[in-house]
Design an enzyme around this catalytic site. Sequence first.
Site, PDB file in Angstrom:
ATOM      1  CG  ASP A   9      -1.874   1.206   1.222  1.00 49.45           C
ATOM      2  OD1 ASP A   9      -2.547   1.410   0.201  1.00 49.45           O
ATOM      3  OD2 ASP A   9      -1.926   1.951   2.219  1.00 49.45           O
ATOM      4  CB  SER A  10       0.133   4.758  -0.814  1.00 51.86           C
ATOM      5  OG  SER A  10      -1.036   4.836  -0.025  1.00 51.86           O
ATOM      6  CB  CYS A  72      -2.992   0.508  -2.615  1.00 55.01           C
ATOM      7  SG  CYS A  72      -3.040   2.262  -3.010  1.00 55.01           S
ATOM      8  CD  GLU A 157      -1.231   7.588   5.608  1.00 55.97           C
ATOM      9  OE1 GLU A 157      -0.103   8.065   5.613  1.00 55.97           O
ATOM     10  OE2 GLU A 157      -1.466   6.399   5.302  1.00 55.97           O
ATOM     11  CB  CYS A 191      -9.785   4.420  -0.003  1.00 58.76           C
ATOM     12  SG  CYS A 191      -8.210   4.944   0.712  1.00 58.76           S
ATOM     13  CG  HIS A 193      -5.597   4.943   4.164  1.00 61.20           C
ATOM     14  ND1 HIS A 193      -4.957   4.363   3.109  1.00 61.20           N
ATOM     15  CD2 HIS A 193      -4.634   5.582   4.890  1.00 61.20           C
ATOM     16  CE1 HIS A 193      -3.660   4.645   3.175  1.00 61.20           C
ATOM     17  NE2 HIS A 193      -3.437   5.379   4.254  1.00 61.20           N
TER      18      HIS A 193
HETATM   19  N1  DGL Z   1      -5.013   3.157   0.598  1.00 65.57           N
HETATM   20  C1  DGL Z   1      -5.035   3.718  -0.720  1.00 65.57           C
HETATM   21  C2  DGL Z   1      -6.224   3.200  -1.510  1.00 65.57           C
HETATM   22  O1  DGL Z   1      -6.777   2.158  -1.207  1.00 65.57           O
HETATM   23  C3  DGL Z   1      -4.995   5.201  -0.882  1.00 65.57           C
HETATM   24  C4  DGL Z   1      -4.174   6.036  -0.003  1.00 65.57           C
HETATM   25  C5  DGL Z   1      -3.455   7.121  -0.728  1.00 65.57           C
HETATM   26  O2  DGL Z   1      -4.065   8.085  -1.211  1.00 65.57           O
HETATM   27  O3  DGL Z   1      -2.258   6.970  -0.810  1.00 65.57           O
HETATM   28  O4  DGL Z   1      -6.612   3.817  -2.476  1.00 65.57           O
END
Ligand code: DGL
Length: 273
Positions: A9-10, A72, A157, A191, A193
């Site tokens: 993931d990012s 991600c 975050e 997403c 997150h």
């Molecule tokens: N967790 C990432 C996703 O599922 C996005 C987070 C980011 O913007 O880096 O899209």
Amino acid sequence: MSAPIGVFDSGYGGLTILKELKKQLPQHDYIYLGDNARAPYGTRSFETVYQYTLEAVKWFFDQGCSLVILACNTASAKALRNIQQLDLPHIAPDKRVLGVIRPSSEVLGNYTNSNHVGIMATLGTVQSDSYIIELSKFFPKVHVHQQACPMWVPLIENGEYDKPGADYFVKGYLDELFSQSKDIDTILLACTHYPLLEAKIKSYLPEGVKLVSQGDIVADSLVKYLQIHPEIDQKCSKNGKIQFYTTDNAQTFEKQASSFFGQKIEANHTDLA
Ligand code: DGL
């Protein structure tokens, strides 16, 4: 030689997926990599997300992984197809890279009675139209309403997801989504997150609207994938071990990671590129 499954993931979001993978496939080994030094990806260009994601995938291959999950949505939307079609045939024809958009699209239509679903995601995922394209393959009658939520990842975050300030942005994006259609009865948190905002999102949802997270969907899909592809499963090591890597500071990662993963972890730093 067998090796762990790579989970990418990012930043921290993919940990919400890894948590479910560990529940359903506890015997497998995993290496998690968060590209925290370059997160968020959600507002970056196609070319940048593709380049960063490819660097991460190559890093996993250097660790010996035969299977990498892009946990991600943004990376799945902007990089997966190129990696699968253009890069893998040259760099690693025997290895596999999978994403989270297809498994989510394969089942999302089963949750809706009204045939109107909401996709809440990063700007990058929304602009790619990946969910509209994928859902139309499996559920052609389902109408997809997309809502970009660019403030949610920074709130999460920065540990603000359960603070009163987050309410403004949770309610705001939900209002925008429902202004597209009052018939939406199912929302996908597209997403990885966003599950951290689940409690707050639920508190603003109209009655009867279902909120769907991706963790167990992706885990179910991986279980099936490994059953259908025993040749890949054989290359996955199985000692029940998980290693965590971040491209940023390992101590900071350790502190934040437990809210996403549900338990304390030990992390290491690594450089990409
Ligand atoms: N967790 C990432 C996703 O599922 C996005 C987070 C980011 O913007 O880096 O899209």
